[in-house]
Design an enzyme around this catalytic site. Structure first.
Site: not given
Ligand SMILES: [Zn+2]
Length: 336
Positions: A125, A162, A164, A249
């Site tokens: 990110h 991931d 996200h 995750d």
């Protein structure tokens, strides 16, 4: 055959987030404790060096790198409310990015066909000039840029599994045709980016592959997109290096994600990526990103590292409806 490589540094434990933050030092200890019990799965362990300022500023602004270093040296603070910076954060973050660069050097130097960076904080990110979503420095982006600049590569593939969307990495290479960024992520949650129609821009049009899945998506949904969208596009791209933003995750036990993968699901994804790397003659290096259920994280890292090393063929699934829909967009840019 030389053993696969593991890169890490004890500084990863020194990035203290506090206050019940999910991205906590215990994540790293859970992984290393589990690996110690398994004899490191035959991986040869290497120390992650700090990234150089030149490596970092090839991706991040010099002003941001200096501000992050100064904030950490000054006792800590934050650029965004979710991403605390403490006294040990600078060293942890620059060892994470430096470990990823050293991994690239080793892979491209022919020392091993596969490697794994066990690092924290995560990176995908982190943007050009700020922290975001628990990430300080974008390790995978720094490593990809290092492969292009220091090794003269022309094509690097980044696969981001991931849960996200890796908005930082995607934005850093948005206009580049040298980095194919392919992400499978849960839509409708942080950071809110990465719709299917975001395919990159300018000369990078087609070189962003964003594959959002709904909450509740299981192994077959993830594997279908990987096998029928990401892998064929990547084969056409013919990467000289494959980097994986390996977040865990999307595991069903994860408190932040809403998907239904198991540790074995990450092994299947790793087998697809390894098989791809073998077919195109590219080494594969994975860098740890998210994953916030300690047991699930440790099991998933072990499953991934085992699968990267064992060379067993991946499980094939039939393409599902979401994959056909994604193909109608991505198929404008790649022969699927
Ligand atoms: Zn994540």
């Amino acid at each position: 055959m030389s053993p696969p490589l593991w890169f890490s540094h004890p500084a990863a434990i020194g990035h203290v987030t506090g206050g019940g933050h999910p991205e906590r030092p215990e994540r790293m200890s859970a992984v290393t404790d589990a690996l110690t019990r398994r004899g490191w799965l035959g991986y040869a362990r290497r120390t992650a060096p700090p990234a150089t300022d030149a490596q970092l500023t090839a991706v991040h602004s010099a002003r941001y790198v200096q501000a992050l270093r100064a904030m950490s040296a000054g006792g800590g603070g934050a650029f965004d409310p979710e991403t605390p910076v403490g006294p040990g954060s600078w060293e942890a973050a620059r060892r994470a990015a430096g470990g990823a660069c050293a991994m690239v050097d080793a892979l491209l130097g022919g020392e091993a066909p596969v490697a794994f960076c066990g690092v924290r904080p995560p990176g995908h990110h982190a943007a050009h000039d700020t922290t975001s979503g628990f990430c300080l420095l974008n390790s995978v982006a720094v490593a990809a840029r290092h492969a292009l600049d220091a090794h003269g590569l022309a094509r690097v593939l980044v696969i981001d599994w991931d849960v996200h969307h890796g908005n930082g990495t995607n934005d850093i290479f948005r206009r580049s045709d040298a980095v194919l960024y392919a992400s499978i992520h849960q839509g409708g949650m942080f950071p809110g980016t990465g719709p299917l129609l975001d395919v990159g821009s300018g000369p990078g049009t087609g070189f962003s592959i964003n594959l959002p899945v709904p909450a509740g998506s299981d192994e077959d949904a993830w594997l279908s997109l990987l096998e029928w969208i990401v892998v064929p596009a990547a084969e056409e791209f013919r990467p000289q290096l494959v980097l994986v933003s390996a977040g865990f995750d999307a595991h069903r036990d994860d408190p932040l994600g809403g998907c239904l993968l198991d540790a074995a699901s990450f092994a299947e994804m790793a087998r697809h990526v390894r098989a791809l790397g073998t077919r195109v003659g590219a080494p594969v290096g994975a860098v740890m990103e998210g994953g916030y259920a300690l047991g699930a994280l440790a099991e998933s890292v072990i499953a991934t590292m085992g699968a990267l090393a064992d060379d067993r063929p991946p499980r094939s699934v039939a393409p599902d409806f979401a994959t056909s829909r994604a193909a109608s967009v991505i198929g404008h840019h790649w022969g699927l």
